[in-house]
Scaffold this motif. Sequence first.
Motif, PDB file in Angstrom:
ATOM      1  N   UNK A 108       6.186  -2.818  32.122  1.00  0.00           N
ATOM      2  CA  UNK A 108       5.503  -3.559  31.191  1.00  0.00           C
ATOM      3  C   UNK A 108       6.142  -4.985  31.008  1.00  0.00           C
ATOM      4  N   UNK A 109       5.452  -5.984  31.672  1.00  0.00           N
ATOM      5  CA  UNK A 109       6.058  -7.476  31.572  1.00  0.00           C
ATOM      6  C   UNK A 109       5.699  -8.078  30.378  1.00  0.00           C
ATOM      7  N   UNK A 110       6.782  -8.483  29.871  1.00  0.00           N
ATOM      8  CA  UNK A 110       6.644  -9.207  28.508  1.00  0.00           C
ATOM      9  C   UNK A 110       6.702 -10.629  28.735  1.00  0.00           C
ATOM     10  N   UNK A 111       6.156 -11.487  27.900  1.00  0.00           N
ATOM     11  CA  UNK A 111       5.997 -12.915  27.719  1.00  0.00           C
ATOM     12  C   UNK A 111       7.309 -13.414  27.386  1.00  0.00           C
ATOM     13  N   UNK A 112       7.794 -14.566  28.194  1.00  0.00           N
ATOM     14  CA  UNK A 112       9.257 -15.115  27.988  1.00  0.00           C
ATOM     15  C   UNK A 112       9.089 -16.501  28.003  1.00  0.00           C
ATOM     16  N   UNK A 113       9.397 -17.167  26.994  1.00  0.00           N
ATOM     17  CA  UNK A 113       9.223 -18.651  27.012  1.00  0.00           C
ATOM     18  C   UNK A 113      10.511 -19.200  27.692  1.00  0.00           C
ATOM     19  N   UNK A 114      10.306 -20.271  28.070  1.00  0.00           N
ATOM     20  CA  UNK A 114      11.542 -21.123  28.694  1.00  0.00           C
ATOM     21  C   UNK A 114      12.020 -21.862  27.991  1.00  0.00           C
ATOM     22  N   UNK A 125      22.188 -22.693  32.517  1.00  0.00           N
ATOM     23  CA  UNK A 125      20.896 -22.742  32.788  1.00  0.00           C
ATOM     24  C   UNK A 125      20.118 -21.936  33.685  1.00  0.00           C
ATOM     25  N   UNK A 126      21.001 -21.765  34.862  1.00  0.00           N
ATOM     26  CA  UNK A 126      20.580 -20.974  35.912  1.00  0.00           C
ATOM     27  C   UNK A 126      20.725 -19.442  35.518  1.00  0.00           C
ATOM     28  N   UNK A 127      21.853 -19.077  34.810  1.00  0.00           N
ATOM     29  CA  UNK A 127      21.903 -17.871  34.381  1.00  0.00           C
ATOM     30  C   UNK A 127      20.723 -17.332  33.417  1.00  0.00           C
ATOM     31  N   UNK A 128      20.368 -18.139  32.591  1.00  0.00           N
ATOM     32  CA  UNK A 128      19.240 -18.020  31.453  1.00  0.00           C
ATOM     33  C   UNK A 128      18.173 -17.619  32.274  1.00  0.00           C
ATOM     34  N   UNK A 129      17.760 -18.463  33.358  1.00  0.00           N
ATOM     35  CA  UNK A 129      16.649 -18.473  34.137  1.00  0.00           C
ATOM     36  C   UNK A 129      16.371 -16.998  34.854  1.00  0.00           C
ATOM     37  N   UNK A 130      17.492 -16.881  35.475  1.00  0.00           N
ATOM     38  CA  UNK A 130      17.705 -15.546  36.234  1.00  0.00           C
ATOM     39  C   UNK A 130      17.553 -14.430  35.463  1.00  0.00           C
ATOM     40  N   UNK A 131      18.201 -14.354  34.260  1.00  0.00           N
ATOM     41  CA  UNK A 131      17.978 -13.138  33.266  1.00  0.00           C
ATOM     42  C   UNK A 131      16.723 -13.138  32.762  1.00  0.00           C
ATOM     43  N   UNK A 132      15.925 -14.189  32.507  1.00  0.00           N
ATOM     44  CA  UNK A 132      14.702 -14.133  32.058  1.00  0.00           C
ATOM     45  C   UNK A 132      13.688 -13.496  33.331  1.00  0.00           C
ATOM     46  N   UNK A 133      13.823 -14.096  34.518  1.00  0.00           N
ATOM     47  CA  UNK A 133      13.072 -13.585  35.690  1.00  0.00           C
ATOM     48  C   UNK A 133      13.322 -11.970  35.808  1.00  0.00           C
TER      49      UNK A 133
END
Length: 183
Positions: A108-114, A125-133
Amino acid sequence: GNTCYMNSGLQCISHIMPLTRYILANKQVPDYNTNNPLGSIDAGLAKAYCELIKSLHFGKDDVVAPVRFKKAMGAFQPMFSGYSQQDSGEFLSYLLDGMHEDLNRIKKKEYIEGSEDFNRPDHEMAQEAWTNFKRRNDSIIVDYLYGQYKSTVECSTCPNFSITFDPFLILQLPIPLKKTKAF
């Protein structure tokens, strides 16, 4: 028919040893995501690919005809259902994307705001983007074949800028038309 694009692509992918070992050890079975609307019906593409890999390694025949796989690939992406010439790069892109969705451990894919905070170090910023992905995309394909690139866009008339760190599966590199001296 003309399936050389498929043959060359399958030969490349079948030699990604972490993926092949994962399949030969049946580690994909709990990862099948049979209800993913972005994947193939009942994870049929991944199942057909896994069957093909097993027949290549454990089969008793000298020749393997990937009939079931080709049918599953055509069902997932109709442009590959016939026998017309296709682009091997496009084939690989659709195959790997379909395999990723069929094997995505996130059910189940949750919505994630950048985040819009660009005043942090790149590595944060790269780590946060990768974690969110990874909160939406977690498969053997992501584990071994995805990467991340940085994109910076600056306004030419004001001081505004935007920085994003985006995942990629296929990184297309153009071949230069003119000869250029490298280094």
